[in-house]
Structure formats: structure tokens, C-alpha cells
Write a protein that holds these residues in place. Structure first.
Motif, short mmCIF file in Angstrom:
data_model
loop_
_atom_site.label_atom_id
_atom_site.label_comp_id
_atom_site.label_asym_id
_atom_site.label_seq_id
_atom_site.Cartn_x
_atom_site.Cartn_y
_atom_site.Cartn_z
N ILE B 173 0.84 -1.21 0.00
CA ILE B 173 0.00 0.00 0.00
C ILE B 173 0.87 1.26 0.00
O ILE B 173 0.59 2.22 -0.71
CB ILE B 173 -0.94 0.01 1.22
N LYS B 174 1.95 1.22 0.78
CA LYS B 174 2.84 2.38 0.83
C LYS B 174 3.38 2.70 -0.57
O LYS B 174 3.43 3.86 -0.99
CB LYS B 174 4.02 2.12 1.78
N ARG B 176 2.08 1.83 -3.47
CA ARG B 176 0.99 2.33 -4.32
C ARG B 176 0.69 3.79 -4.01
O ARG B 176 0.37 4.58 -4.90
CB ARG B 176 -0.28 1.50 -4.07
N MET B 177 0.78 4.13 -2.73
CA MET B 177 0.51 5.51 -2.33
C MET B 177 1.50 6.47 -2.99
O MET B 177 1.11 7.53 -3.50
CB MET B 177 0.60 5.62 -0.80
N ILE B 178 2.74 6.08 -3.00
CA ILE B 178 3.75 6.93 -3.65
C ILE B 178 3.45 7.07 -5.14
O ILE B 178 3.52 8.15 -5.71
CB ILE B 178 5.16 6.34 -3.42
N ARG B 180 0.54 6.79 -6.65
CA ARG B 180 -0.63 7.64 -6.81
C ARG B 180 -0.23 9.11 -6.68
O ARG B 180 -0.69 9.96 -7.45
CB ARG B 180 -1.68 7.33 -5.73
#
Lengths: 188, 188
Positions: B173-174, B176-178, B180
Motif C-alpha cells: 500500500i505504501k 501504491r501511495m507513492i 498515486r
DNA sequence: AGTTTCAGCGTACACTTGTACGCACAACTG
DNA sequence: CAGTTGTGCGTACAAGTGTACGCTGAAACT
């Protein structure tokens, strides 16, 4: 403690530091060391503890002041980097120990990083609520931010002065990127 | 080199490792050590070098294969974490040395992380082009990703088995967050 | 005033550390 | 077959390590 911190600041790693050496630097006999700490481990833990609370309080205060006016991200990054610069040895030690094997040091260092991350997450949620912008996975965003800032900050220490400004700007962009990502995930 | 790596894997830090100790573990006399390396520093550099190229090649291959099918992010994260698990001592050492004071070790470790970051950035740009989604600051996104993955990976090593799956998902998730965030910045 | 606690000291011991020196034997090379 | 090179060994030494032991004098209580 001052003697050990000074030696750390000059680049030595904590576990190459000997009891006798610290005692000599502190101006006392090796055996007198035991009057203050049971161990070198005791010394290390005391150092981490002391700088840990200082750092946590510092970031707290910064966020309160920054709320009125300048960018919170910029102010926080700059303050943290200033602290790291002023306490190179300790900052390096804390981050390195947080990556070491299970040990008293590692627990202490990790506890500090977790506290900083939790505090930051709390602030992020409060701030996002205030602005009406929902965040996705705020805790993970805070985790990432703390990790990025510490690694970047330490890397910055041995960077030639003329490149520092550029690196700091890069760090700010990295943090903003994480925030944007978290916001994007909050909307989905 | 095997003896040293084994000792690192069991949690020792490289600079508490003595020449004599390594020699004994390797089953040779202390003085024979010099036939192979000039120094303990020589040994350390050789170790970093060896694992560095292995790791860079591994990630290259993973990205090629992953392009056909599963999520690139998920596959990359899982592969990297597998490697870190299989080479705990070396992975820890590389990351810790990259945070140490200016030295031959630090240069070598940093070089590896920079290479991984550059390679990743190259891939990200290629992939974003392919999908027609512009990225903002791809190099910084890659930097952040590498930093996050290494710190998370090392932290994972001393995590009880039942929590690992959750941490791996968190790492994904981390990342993917970057991504995004980078995409959001690319559109602005 | 008497007593306890604290922080310092010197000496001593057994152990580990890096490395200098010179010798021995194998495997290649000519 | 003679010679070179690579890898090993044992011995030795000076320096540094953690810590046990018991002594001192000042400060702080009671």
C-alpha cells in the motif's frame, strides 16, 4: 553521556566504542564508569531516551506553531533536518539501531520512530478533517514520511553544502507526494 | 566471505567482527586472512559488491517477467522481501552502512541503492508512458520507494511470523501511495 | 556528631586484537 | 626439471578490553 555523544558525532559507531575509551574521554577512571551505568548498553539506552523525548517534544511544538502561517510540511522538514544536523551522532545511531537485530537498543530506537509516526498520523488526520480532505491510510502515510525524512536527513549529513538546499527541496517534494497519494486513496 | 556472511546473518554488526574471528570461523589461521584480503574493509567491500550485483540483476529479471501478468508492484515487493529474508545479514549491513559516516563502505552501499533507484525510475517512466499516465518526479518516487522497501524489509526480519503478511500488505500500500502521488503530481 | 551513601581511584588479571616474520608445501609455468 | 606463485601455518608482541577488589574522601542524612 556527553563524551559518548561527542565521539558518535565524529562518526564512530556505538558498538566500536569501548567502556575504557568513554571513561577516558569523560576524564574518569574506567572503573568509575560503573558508578553511572551498569553497562555500555545502559549508556546507550540513556542516550536514546534523552534524545528521543527531546525530538518528540520538538516536533510537537513545531506543528503547533506552524499551524498559524507557513507550510507545515516545509517547517517540519526543516526543523527535523536542523535537529539531525545538530545531533548527527545520535540521529545516526537511532536510525541504525532501529535496523539492527532484536536488542534493547533496537526496541528503544524503534519505539521512538513509532511514537513520531503515531504523533504525525494524529496530526495529519486532524489537519485533513479541518480541510475536509479525507486521507487514505493515514498511519501508513505517516510511517512512510518518517522513514523518508530520517533516511534523507542522515544522507544529507555527508552531502557537500552546495547540494544541500536541493536535497531538502527534494525531501519536501517526497513528503508532498506521499500526502497527495494518501489524499487520492482517501477519495477512492 | 561465507563465514563473515553467516556471522552477520546471526545479528552481529560488521564492525564488531574481528579479523581473527572470521579467520577462525573460516577454518584458517588469522595470518592466512591476508592472503585473501588486505583488510577487514576489503572483505566488507567484496561482500557488498557481490550481493549488490546479485540484487540488481534479480530486480531486473523480476520486472521483465512481471510485465506479463501479475501486479508489478506486488511481485517486486515480494521478491525483494524474499531476498532480504534469505540474506538478512547482508541486507542489514548494506542499509546500515549506507547510513554511516563517509567511508568506503558507505560509498559502496550508497552506490547500490542509487543504482536500484535509477533502474526503478527508468522502469516507472517506461511503464507510465505505456499506460499514457504521466508521472511527476519519477526519480524522487523511485528514491522513496527504495528507501521504504528497504527499511520496511529490514524491520520485517524481527517481526513474528503471524504479523508478516499484514506488514507486507502494508508495504505494498505504501508503494501504491507513492505512485498515486507521483501520478497526481504528473497531472498538475 | 556519627553514619551512610556516593563517586572517584589504582592495581591486577585473563583475554582478545591486528599484524610482523619466516617457513612449508602445493600447483602452475618455463 | 627448476622456478615462481599462491595459500597455508606457528610464534611472538605490544596494545587494548571488561571487570573484580578494596581503598579514599566528600556530601548528605539522622
Amino acid at each position: 553521556m556527553d563524551a559518548a555523544a561527542a565521539e558518535l558525532a565524529s562518526g564512530r559507531s556505538f558498538d566500536t566504542l569501548s567502556l575504557r575509551e568513554v571513561a577516558k574521554l569523560a576524564g574518569i577512571a574506567p572503573t568509575s564508569f560503573y558508578r553511572h551505568f551498569h553497562d555500555m548498553e545502559g549508556l546507550g539506552l540513556a542516550l536514546i531516551e534523552e534524545h528521543g523525548t527531546t525530538l518528540v517534544n520538538l516536533m510537537h511544538r513545531v506543528r503547533e506553531q506552524a499551524a498559524e502561517g507557513r507550510s507545515v510540511i516545509r517547517t517540519s522538514v526543516e526543523t527535523l533536518f536542523d535537529y539531525i544536523f545538530g545531533n548527527q551522532g545520535m540521529s545516526r545511531m537511532i536510525l541504525q539501531e532501529s535496523l539492527s537485530r532484536q536488542s534493547a537498543f533496537r526496541s528503544a530506537a524503534e519505539k521512538l520512530l513509532v511514537t513520531m509516526s503515531r504523533d504525525l498520523a494524529e496530526f495529519l488526520v486532524w489537519d485533513a478533517d479541518r480541510r475536509g480532505v479525507p486521507l487514505g491510510h493515514p498511519r501508513l502515510a505517516a510511517d512512510s514520511t518518517v522513514a523518508i525524512l530520517f533516511t534523507t536527513g542522515i544522507a544529507l549529513l555527508d552531502t557537500p553544502a552546495e547540494e544541500r538546499e536541493r536535497y531538502i527541496e527534494a525531501a519536501i517534494i517526497k513528503v508532498r507526494m506521499i500526502m497527495r497519494g494518501s489524499e487520492a486513496m482517501g477519495q477512492a
